[in-house]
Design an enzyme around this catalytic site. Structure first.
Site, PDB file in Angstrom:
ATOM      1  N   LEU A 337       0.813  -1.217   0.000  1.00 60.29           N
ATOM      2  CA  LEU A 337       0.000   0.000   0.000  1.00 60.29           C
ATOM      3  C   LEU A 337       0.842   1.261   0.000  1.00 60.29           C
ATOM      4  CD1 LEU A 337      -2.734  -1.061   2.581  1.00 60.29           C
ATOM      5  CD2 LEU A 337      -2.829  -1.195   0.086  1.00 60.29           C
ATOM      6  N   GLY A 338       2.005   1.226   0.597  1.00 56.74           N
ATOM      7  CA  GLY A 338       2.836   2.421   0.676  1.00 56.74           C
ATOM      8  C   GLY A 338       4.258   2.067   1.031  1.00 56.74           C
ATOM      9  N   GLY A 340       8.083   4.206   2.151  1.00 58.23           N
ATOM     10  CA  GLY A 340       8.777   5.452   2.434  1.00 58.23           C
ATOM     11  C   GLY A 340      10.165   5.182   2.969  1.00 58.23           C
ATOM     12  N   SER A 341      10.799   6.244   3.412  1.00 59.91           N
ATOM     13  CA  SER A 341      12.160   6.106   3.924  1.00 59.91           C
ATOM     14  C   SER A 341      12.206   5.404   5.265  1.00 59.91           C
ATOM     15  CB  SER A 341      12.801   7.493   4.047  1.00 59.91           C
ATOM     16  OG  SER A 341      12.035   8.319   4.916  1.00 59.91           O
ATOM     17  N   GLY A 343       9.856   2.797   6.177  1.00 60.69           N
ATOM     18  CA  GLY A 343       9.284   1.462   6.190  1.00 60.69           C
ATOM     19  C   GLY A 343       8.272   1.263   5.078  1.00 60.69           C
ATOM     20  N   GLU A 344       7.543   0.159   5.174  1.00 65.36           N
ATOM     21  CA  GLU A 344       6.545  -0.214   4.185  1.00 65.36           C
ATOM     22  C   GLU A 344       5.229  -0.540   4.884  1.00 65.36           C
ATOM     23  OE1 GLU A 344       8.184  -3.539   2.172  1.00 65.36           O
ATOM     24  OE2 GLU A 344       9.606  -2.356   0.998  1.00 65.36           O
ATOM     25  N   LYS A 359      13.846   0.568  10.763  1.00 66.47           N
ATOM     26  CA  LYS A 359      14.680   0.696  11.952  1.00 66.47           C
ATOM     27  C   LYS A 359      13.889   0.246  13.169  1.00 66.47           C
ATOM     28  CE  LYS A 359      17.466   4.567  10.235  1.00 66.47           C
ATOM     29  NZ  LYS A 359      17.908   5.970  10.513  1.00 66.47           N
ATOM     30  N   ASP A 456       6.061  16.258  11.026  1.00 66.70           N
ATOM     31  CA  ASP A 456       5.976  15.650   9.694  1.00 66.70           C
ATOM     32  C   ASP A 456       4.556  15.783   9.152  1.00 66.70           C
ATOM     33  OD1 ASP A 456       6.848  14.423   7.424  1.00 66.70           O
ATOM     34  OD2 ASP A 456       6.843  12.392   8.236  1.00 66.70           O
TER      35      ASP A 456
END
Length: 707
Positions: A337-338, A340-341, A343-344, A359, A456
């Site tokens: 679904l997505g 990024g820097s 995770g998933e 991390k 963020d």
């Protein structure tokens, strides 16, 4: 020379320059003192165990002597005074172990040479068979709560990546000797259930943690393996109440000494925890946790019994991995679904998703934030019936479950996010107002009640549900992703997450407030963008706590402007994406790459051009009301930047202004202002764009997105 001097970092304010905020140095106990404290705790536990063993031995020895005297007396009476030697053959005997046995549960290096000699002598004195004591765990030997402490975790314990080579989960670089089969230890039966052949999530233990002397052979044991911890706990229970846990093998006491192979320096720096079913001791001086708190919890929850620390207890069900981690289908990347820097995100079922963080600290921060938000929101406002049990509180998405082994958190599933939402109509302006009011309320709650700054605020981190019969209508919205969140400075050294899975406590990192690490470059508030352009090493200007909330609401105003451009531009969404948004994100990727490579000057240059795109957004949507924004920003750039940077700024601003013309949105703005909801959103955007310098952050946040 003058150009070089003018390009030096200066304050973003046009007034007198002031020094940036420099946080005080962290006052943490030295490494040696933390190790000494853990050594003293282990020694106290060892001494308590030895005293219990000696008391049991003395009691059994006295009973043995009394029974021998009775037998001898009966023999004298029967045999006319002839004494015979008798042995107790019908009494079951158990060898009571001293220091050597207990050293299987604590570090062997915490015992001095003299203590080892005492342990050897105690073992020699207790070599003959004795009858075990029936004292309970609540006796004086174990009443201090330190009976049977076990080192449960080290800094090298958790390390994760995805298994791209095969379908079968494997734990690599784990060496098993002494007759153990690696495949049996990795893919076998766990918790009474057979593991599937294709678990999608893999835990890689890069460093062996501890070696045990088993039959004279060093066997590397993975401490993060659930089977080994369960076996150790079962052996302690099987030994009976009040007894010292037996070694994992049938070896003697000398062969059960534990030698920790992990780096003790990093171990003590991160976390060093000894725990049992009564107490969890930590490397944080003065902090002990009660594992019985997990019995009444189903989700991460804040425990406010301690004044000094904000403890979030994170429970985990026994079958969590089988129901969640092994149930995620990651065979096809199209299911993702997505990404990024940090995770998933993968779907779990119709109502839930799992986030696989890159991390380990990411997961710890997420569950701590979830417990804090859930507890603080419990008494503030009643949840809508549709959100009960979903993990959404006050417009903030929280995790409902966590697995440290696979670095997974479970969240509620939404239809999409604001960035990917492609149905924008003026007829649904009332739903957009409700969505942004919910987000503003979430930000105010997070800053005022939780004292945490999100840092963020982007359209990608705003999850929304839409009406299936009218996709343009937003039913609900929630703010997510706490990867960059930081607590207020007065929460430093106080935020701790306690995990049932490992029996450990993790401290949340203190706030650093480096502006280059706060916010997405394209949605960073303009005052902070200016500070970063002048000084890439700048930190958040903390002159008052209200600045945090004002900065967050200013970032939300940038998100509102992003959505209004999609809503009001008569050219359509595709043209906006290829033209307006392409210019906004044109240098954002360069800024992120420069930051990752440590090229802070290049990052500052990219942020200067992003500032030109942000100014063009405001000028396009506000028209003549945005003239003050443009003139103030141009004066700032000419006063603070070198001539070459000024030329680059003007060149890119001219390119943006040719694409973002007010004529494209003028008619739709008039239609927007004809409605009360549209007027509310337009005025909210105007107020947020008026925050253009550092002094504007001292305003009243209640004037932004008022209720």
């Amino acid at each position: 020379m003058s150009s070089a001097l003018r390009s030096r970092a200066r304050s973003a304010s046009l007034g007198t320059t002031t020094q940036g905020w420099d946080p005080p140095p962290l006052r943490r106990p030295s490494r040696a003192r933390r190790r000494q404290w853990m050594r003293e705790a282990a020694q106290a536990a060892a001494q308590a165990a030895v005293q219990a063993a000696q008391a049991a031995a003395a009691q059994v020895a006295q009973a043995h002597v009394d029974e021998n005297e009775v037998v001898d007396l009966m023999a004298d009476e029967a045999g006319g005074g002839v004494t015979t030697l008798t042995t107790l053959s019908s009494v079951s005997t158990t060898t009571v172990l001293g220091h050597a046995t207990f050293s299987a549960c604590v570090r062997s290096d915490v015992m001095r040479d003299g203590e080892k000699e005492d342990a050897a002598s105690d073992k020699e004195n207790l070599r003959r068979p004795v009858v075990p004591s029936t004292s309970s765990r609540g006796s004086a030997a174990s009443g201090d709560g330190y009976h049977g402490l076990r080192c449960r975790e080290t800094s090298a314990m958790w390390s994760f990546e995805y298994d791209r080579d095969g379908d079968v989960t494997s734990v690599r670089r784990a060496l098993f000797t002494g007759g153990s089969d690696p495949s049996d230890s990795v893919s076998g039966v766990r918790g009474g259930r057979k593991r599937p052949l294709r678990p999608p999530l893999v835990s890689l233990a890069r460093t062996p943690l501890c070696r045990r002397r088993v039959g004279g052979v060093d066997a590397v044991l993975e401490e993060n393996d659930v089977e080994l911890r369960a076996e150790s706990q079962d052996s302690a229970v099987a030994s009976g109440p009040g007894r010292i846990p037996q070694p994992l093998s049938g070896s003697s006491g000398e062969e059960s000494a534990t030698a920790v192979e992990a780096d003790s320096t990093s171990h003590d720096d991160v976390h060093c925890t000894c725990s049992n079913d009564q107490i969890i001791t930590t490397s944080i001086r003065g902090l002990t946790c009660d594992p019985r708190m997990f019995l009444r919890l189903t989700h991460p929850e804040l425990c406010e019994l301690s004044i000094s620390y904000l403890l979030v207890y994170v429970p985990k069900e026994d079958d969590f991995c089988h129901k969640i981690c092994y149930a995620v289908d990651m065979s096809d990347e199209s299911y993702r679904l997505g990404q990024g820097s940090f995770g998933e995100v993968w779907p779990l079922d119709r109502y839930r998703v799992v986030k696989v963080a890159r991390k380990h600290s990411e997961t710890v921060l997420t569950v701590w934030m979830s417990g804090l938000i859930r507890t603080r929101a419990a008494g503030e406002q009643q949840q809508p019936p549709s959100l009960v049990g979903t993990g959404v509180h006050r417009g903030l998405l929280t995790a409902t479950g966590c697995c440290l082994l696979h670095n997974v958190t479970v969240h509620r599933r939404f239809h999409t996010d604001m960035f990917h939402h492609d149905q924008w109509k003026l007829a649904c302006i009332d739903s957009y107002r409700r969505a942004f009011c919910t987000l503003a309320d979430a930000i105010k709650f997070l800053n005022h009640q939780c004292r945490v700054c999100h840092f963020d605020i982007t359209p990608m981190n705003v999850l929304i549900d839409v009406n299936p019969h009218n996709p343009s209508e937003i039913v609900r919205a929630a703010l997510c992703d706490y990867s960059l969140s930081e607590p207020y400075p007065d929460y430093n050294e106080r935020c701790v997450a306690v995990f049932q899975e490992t029996g450990t406590a993790r401290r949340i990192p203190n706030c650093s407030h480096r502006l280059r690490e706060c916010y997405h470059p394209a949605f960073r508030p303009m005052p902070l963008q200016k500070l970063l352009i002048c000084d890439p090493h700048a930190r958040f200007p903390v002159a008052g706590l209200r600045r945090y909330c004002m900065s967050e609401l200013s970032a939300l105003g940038n998100v509102l402007g992003f959505c209004l451009m999609r809503l009001l531009d008569r050219r359509g969404l595709d043209e906006v994406r290829m033209g307006t948004e392409a210019l906004l994100f044109k240098h954002a990727g360069a800024a992120c790459r420069a930051l990752e490579n440590g090229k802070l000057t290049h990052c500052s240059d990219a942020c200067l051009l992003i500032l030109a795109a942000q100014m063009s957004y405001g000028a396009c949507l506000l028209g003549e009301h945005g003239a003050a924004l443009v003139s103030h920003t141009l004066r700032f750039v000419e006063a603070k930047m070198s001539s070459c940077r000024v030329r680059a700024f003007r060149r890119f601003y001219h390119e943006c202004s040719q694409t973002m013309l007010h004529e494209y949105v003028r008619k739709n703005v008039e239609r927007l202002l004809a409605t009360s909801d549209g007027l509310y959103l337009y005025n909210a955007f105007r107020r947020t764009t008026s925050i253009i310098c550092e002094e504007d952050l001292d305003g009243d946040c209640r004037q932004l997105f008022p209720e």
